[in-house]
Motif scaffolding. Structure first.
Motif, PDB file in Angstrom:
ATOM      1  N   HIS A 146       0.095   2.086  -6.234  1.00  0.00           N
ATOM      2  CA  HIS A 146      -1.168   2.326  -6.425  1.00  0.00           C
ATOM      3  C   HIS A 146      -1.762   2.228  -7.831  1.00  0.00           C
ATOM      4  CE1 HIS A 146       0.945   5.564  -8.805  1.00  0.00           C
ATOM      5  NE2 HIS A 146       1.751   5.720  -7.627  1.00  0.00           N
TER       6      HIS A 146
ATOM      7  N   TYR B  18      -5.675  -4.073  -5.921  1.00  0.00           N
ATOM      8  CA  TYR B  18      -4.609  -4.738  -5.647  1.00  0.00           C
ATOM      9  C   TYR B  18      -5.049  -6.260  -6.050  1.00  0.00           C
ATOM     10  CZ  TYR B  18      -2.785  -0.621  -3.402  1.00  0.00           C
ATOM     11  OH  TYR B  18      -2.347   0.661  -3.184  1.00  0.00           O
TER      12      TYR B  18
ATOM     13  N   HIS C 116       0.849  -1.258   0.139  1.00  0.00           N
ATOM     14  CA  HIS C 116       0.067   0.063  -0.196  1.00  0.00           C
ATOM     15  C   HIS C 116       0.777   1.191  -0.162  1.00  0.00           C
ATOM     16  CE1 HIS C 116      -3.044  -3.049   1.449  1.00  0.00           C
ATOM     17  NE2 HIS C 116      -3.823  -2.200   0.924  1.00  0.00           N
ATOM     18  N   GLU C 117       2.072   1.280   0.422  1.00  0.00           N
ATOM     19  CA  GLU C 117       3.035   2.289   0.597  1.00  0.00           C
ATOM     20  C   GLU C 117       3.607   2.370  -0.578  1.00  0.00           C
ATOM     21  OE1 GLU C 117       5.401   2.013   4.043  1.00  0.00           O
ATOM     22  OE2 GLU C 117       4.025   1.394   5.453  1.00  0.00           O
TER      23      GLU C 117
ATOM     24  N   ALA D 298      -1.834  -1.061   6.699  1.00  0.00           N
ATOM     25  CA  ALA D 298      -2.434  -0.176   6.087  1.00  0.00           C
ATOM     26  C   ALA D 298      -3.479   0.305   7.159  1.00  0.00           C
ATOM     27  CB  ALA D 298      -2.951  -0.463   4.935  1.00  0.00           C
TER      28      ALA D 298
ATOM     29  N   SER E 173       0.382  -6.560   4.462  1.00  0.00           N
ATOM     30  CA  SER E 173       0.267  -4.903   3.944  1.00  0.00           C
ATOM     31  C   SER E 173      -1.216  -4.341   4.584  1.00  0.00           C
ATOM     32  CB  SER E 173       0.387  -4.988   2.543  1.00  0.00           C
ATOM     33  OG  SER E 173       0.289  -3.287   2.141  1.00  0.00           O
ATOM     34  N   VAL E 174      -2.127  -5.041   4.496  1.00  0.00           N
ATOM     35  CA  VAL E 174      -3.451  -4.583   4.979  1.00  0.00           C
ATOM     36  C   VAL E 174      -3.655  -4.366   6.570  1.00  0.00           C
ATOM     37  CG1 VAL E 174      -5.987  -5.389   5.450  1.00  0.00           C
ATOM     38  CG2 VAL E 174      -4.778  -5.944   3.137  1.00  0.00           C
TER      39      VAL E 174
ATOM     40  N   ASN F   2     -10.628  -0.625  -2.372  1.00  0.00           N
ATOM     41  CA  ASN F   2      -9.496  -0.269  -2.998  1.00  0.00           C
ATOM     42  C   ASN F   2      -8.636  -1.536  -3.245  1.00  0.00           C
ATOM     43  OD1 ASN F   2      -7.496   1.366  -4.222  1.00  0.00           O
ATOM     44  ND2 ASN F   2      -6.184   1.241  -2.512  1.00  0.00           N
ATOM     45  N   GLU F   3      -8.915  -2.400  -2.494  1.00  0.00           N
ATOM     46  CA  GLU F   3      -8.149  -3.826  -2.455  1.00  0.00           C
ATOM     47  C   GLU F   3      -8.776  -4.567  -3.683  1.00  0.00           C
ATOM     48  OE1 GLU F   3      -5.755  -5.533  -0.897  1.00  0.00           O
ATOM     49  OE2 GLU F   3      -4.977  -3.984  -0.147  1.00  0.00           O
TER      50      GLU F   3
ATOM     51  N   LEU G 288     -10.862   0.944   2.205  1.00  0.00           N
ATOM     52  CA  LEU G 288      -9.614   0.110   2.006  1.00  0.00           C
ATOM     53  C   LEU G 288     -10.189  -1.019   1.370  1.00  0.00           C
ATOM     54  CD1 LEU G 288      -6.760  -0.554   2.717  1.00  0.00           C
ATOM     55  CD2 LEU G 288      -7.645  -1.507   4.780  1.00  0.00           C
TER      56      LEU G 288
END
Length: 872
Positions: free
Chosen positions: A346, A443, A342-343, A400, A396-397, A438-439, A435
């Motif tokens: 995008h 991703y 996530h960092e 985040a 990662s989640v 977005n996932e 979130l």
């Protein structure tokens, strides 16, 4: 690697020598369009066909500089340059070698070829042959000549002594001799003589001809020792990158790679090692580009896939170790980014994420295979790709989630001065929902390639993270508060959203997503809300009941307290109930049918005033005691005492109060319907069929009202009129009864007044029959009294008819049926009555062996066909 900096020109010599060994023609570049038409014997013509020319680019996805830039003009110009320059020229330019040095190399190679006619290139030791055949006149200066000698001597040292193909014995005389000679030659620039060269050749060929088995080899091993061979090959592969743009592949990469592979026989390489070297170069170049040239990453990803297909190809332990080292570096680099993707990534750079995931997952799979091979254990059927992807997503989640939690907390603390009323977990629920979206949309599209349930994992993880926070919050609340309701509603909405995503994502999975759904332990937010609301309802109803009981004990039931002639406490009760109802529907919760039912059915005993004791005259068998004195009958009822709260005016106030409560219940029912419709509830099925109506409360009101009316009527007839009912004619009774009817008419609410008067009339009819049939010795009637009793009953009816202004005639006829059926018995003679009594008794009890008939029980239900009525 020691001495690596001194071998920068040797790769060109090795490349040219390997290519020339395949033919006599110069290394000339041939355009693709001409390859099918030209046929020859040169190395270039034999190795390059139209199919092979684009094979590398097609398989690995390589893009040249001109294609990357996308300029048609540059493409055209590049094609013209290709037509004019040879592959040798490309190599020379790429390795930054001057034309003079290139010409010198070619001359020496021609001399070697002439001297070693018929020998294969792999049977030569190229540095030795270069030292043998160079001439001082080939150089522009003595310094340059000495540098040439030193470089080739260093190559011999590296290939035969420091990094030999086969391990050297410490006692090997040839190795010891070569080391001394090289040391002496480096210190003596003019060492080259026929004798010295002959000795050098003998020693070099002795070392170069060794093999792992110890037997002599027909091939010379001077550049195939690790890591010299890989270093030399790396330098050759570096040529594939444009010297003016180190991240771009040259246009001639297909042809150059095809010819570079001809050095494999000397360097001891194969396709697998070539892939490893090229993989490392591509990856290293990508890192050096600042990870901006994704074409390099894509090519490396394609190449690592090729390596993955044949993991057992590296039988040499050293090569296995270098592969593991390279893959470990790649895996470490990839996981550093993917464990917190996530960092790093995008929606605008997903192609970089795709490449990083492909590199990392492939590296992890190969390393897992090598781990099982090294341990000599049967590898379990473990899906490495799935495991890595799941680890990346969860890591990662979680990261985040923690970042969003911290961000919200900081904002909350900084906005305390502004008094923000939105709880942290409510805001966090919205953040987690975004979130998850977005996932799913960003991703998971990438990870779906390796894990079919990527989106499910991506939503199950924040679901668990939020659950941990929610559990801490719930443990800290004990009552229904706005914050608690807001958080629980937000949690319920979030959970439904996350579960919906997981279900959609796992629709095509083998288990239908059961494993993912099972992992998402329910928040039970609705259950917690319901529990808190029920506790809220119980607390307020308990308080209300206590308040009602206390006020009822203090109530005087004064008819003059207000114009409505109702108890003031009842007004307060209804107001409090309405406020409680409004407070319930103002709760920021989704209104549920069972909660409404709890509220409307849990108040039956809360605001119903206590019912007065009934004053029915229970006559029983006392009326058969002929010697009973009349005064004892009057003492059974007595007169009202001072301050009696159950007097007729007080009972009328109670009746009005109950009627007001009933009307208030109807009003509350309408408000409930309005509230529930405004809350969006329609076609609801309530528990126990109660619906949105306060049915139990309404039923209790009707029952209480009926009891009060009956009690009032019985009290008037059998208590207030007892002093005239038993020993007076009908006129005094009617006079007294009229007074009480006036009190009722002026006090009782018009909606219930008729009911009360009707009950009084029923009680008066019962009293009339009681006097006739159970009035005792003082109330003995003869046949001559029949007409008088008919007249008395008519006067009693007329009082309630009131010249048409009273009760309806049909109602009075209905309620006077029993009296009308009993009155004709008074005109029968004794014999007829005895005969009817005997006949009915025999029908009820049958013939008896005793001398007399059995005494019939007193049922209290008067009827001309009932034995007890006839007996009386």
């Amino acid at each position: 690697m020691p001495g690596a900096g001194e071998v920068h020109r040797n790769p060109l010599e090795l490349f040219v020598g390997a290519c020339r060994s395949s033919g006599s023609k110069p290394l000339t570049y041939i355009p693709q369009s001409q390859k099918r038409e030209e046929k020859g014997s040169s190395a270039l013509q034999r190795s390059l066909t139209a199919e092979a020319a684009g094979k590398v680019k097609a398989v690995l996805g390589l893009k040249s500089r001109s294609k990357k830039k996308g300029s048609e003009r540059e493409n055209a110009e590049g094609s013209e340059r290709k037509m004019r320059r040879s592959v040798g020229e490309v190599m020379r330019n790429q390795m930054r070698v001057s034309e003079q040095v290139d010409s010198r190399i070619r001359k020496v190679l021609l001399r070697i070829a002439a001297d070693q006619l018929g020998r294969r290139f792999e049977a030569l030791v190229l540095p030795l042959e270069l030292l043998q055949h160079f001439r001082p006149s080939d150089f522009t200066s003595q310094v340059e000549c000495e540098a040439w000698q030193k470089r080739n001597l260093k190559i011999l040292e590296l290939g035969l002594l420091l990094h030999p193909h086969a391990p050297l014995s410490k006692s090997d005389p040839s190795a010891h001799r070569l080391k001394q000679m090289i040391s002496g030659f480096l210190d003596k620039p003019t060492w080259k003589t026929n004798d010295s060269m002959e000795v050098l050749r003998t020693v070099v060929m002795s070392l170069a001809g060794r093999s792992f088995g110890g037997s002599p080899s027909s091939e010379c091993h001077w550049a195939d020792g690790y890591p010299l061979n890989l270093r030399l090959y790396q330098m050759l592969l570096e040529v594939c990158f444009d010297i003016n743009d180190e991240t771009s592949i040259i246009e001639e990469v297909d042809e150059v790679l095809e010819l570079i592979k001809k050095t494999w026989v000397v360097l001891g390489l194969n396709q697998w090692l070539h892939n490893i070297c090229f993989l490392w170069i591509l990856f290293h170049r990508y890192i050096e580009s600042g990870e901006t040239e994704n074409d390099l990453s894509i090519t490396a990803s394609n190449l690592i896939t090729e390596v993955e297909r044949e993991p057992e190809s590296a039988t040499n332990l050293e090569y296995s170790e270098i592969l593991i080292d390279i893959l470990s570096v790649i895996l470490g680099w990839a996981e550093k980014r993917l464990l917190t993707y996530h960092e790093t990534f995008h929606s605008g750079n997903l192609e970089f994420m795709q490449s990083a995931a492909s590199l990392g997952i492939s590296a992890a799979k190969i390393l897992a295979q090598y781990s099982s091979l090294e341990n000599r254990k049967k590898r379990k059927e473990v899906d490495v790709a799935r495991g890595r992807v799941e680890a990346y997503i969860r890591s990662s989640v979680r990261s985040a989630f923690a970042q969003r939690m911290e961000k919200i907390s900081l904002i909350k603390r900084s906005s305390n001065k502004q008094q923000s009323n939105i709880p942290v977990l409510s805001v966090l629920a919205q953040e987690v929902s975004e979130l998850a979206i977005n996932e799913k949309e960003t991703y998971s599209v990438v990870f779906k390639r390796w894990h079919p349930l990527a989106a499910g994992i991506a939503v199950a993880t924040p679901h668990r993270c939020y659950s941990n926070e929610l559990e801490q919050f719930v443990s800290s609340i004990s009552e229904l508060t706005p914050d608690a309701v807001q958080v629980l509603i937000a949690a319920d909405k979030l959970e439904k959203h996350l579960v919906n995503i997981a279900v959609e994502d796992s629709a095509d999975s083998d288990d239908g997503g059961k494993a993912i759904i099972k992992e998402m332990q329910p928040y039970e937010a609705e259950i917690m809300i319901t529990s808190l609301v029920k506790s809220w309802i119980k607390t307020r109803l308990d308080v209300l009941k206590e308040w009602v009981d206390r006020n009822l004990q203090q109530e005087t039931w004064n008819a003059q307290a207000n114009k409505e002639h109702i108890a003031p406490s009842a007004i307060e009760v209804l107001r409090t109930v309405e406020e409680t109802m409004e407070a319930f529907f103002l709760l920021p919760i989704p209104i549920q049918p069972d909660l409404v039912a709890d509220l409307v059915t849990g108040t039956r005993d809360s605001y119903l005033p206590s019912m007065p004791a009934l004053t029915r005259c229970s006559t029983g068998s006392k009326f058969f005691k002929k010697k009973e004195k009349f005064q004892s009958r009057k003492s059974q009822f007595g007169r009202p005492t001072v301050g009696d709260t159950f007097g007729i005016p007080q009972l009328c106030v109670r009746i009005n109060t109950m009627q007001r409560v009933r009307a208030g219940v109807d009003y509350l029912e309408k408000k409930i319907i309005t509230y529930t419709k405004n809350s969006g509830l329609t076609n609801l099925n309530y528990p126990n069929g109660t619906g949105m109506k306060m049915e139990l409360t309404s039923s209790a009101c009707l029952e209480g009202l009926q009891q009060l009316c009956e009690a009032t009527a019985l009290k008037v007839i059998f208590h207030e009129l007892s002093h005239v009912l038993w020993d007076s004619m009908i006129e005094p009774v009617l006079q007294e009864l009229e007074k009480y009817l006036e009190i009722i008419a002026t006090t009782v609410h018009d909606r219930v007044r008729t009911r009360v008067i009707t009950e009084v009339m029923k009680a008066s009819f019962d009293g009339f029959l009681l006097v006739l049939l159970a009035g005792g010795p003082s109330r003995a009637f003869s046949l001559q009294d029949h007409a008088m009793t008919l007249e008395d009953f008519k006067l009693l009816r007329d009082l309630f008819w009131s010249n048409g202004d009273g009760l309806p005639t049909d109602l009075m006829d209905k309620l006077s049926v029993t009296v009308k059926r009993v009155l004709p018995l008074l005109q029968l003679n004794t014999e007829s009555l005895i005969q009817q009594f005997r006949q009915l008794t025999l029908e009820y009890h049958g013939p008896s062996g005793k001398s007399g008939l059995p005494l019939p029980p007193t049922s209290g239900q008067w009827d001309p066909t009932e034995p007890n009525t006839l007996l009386r």
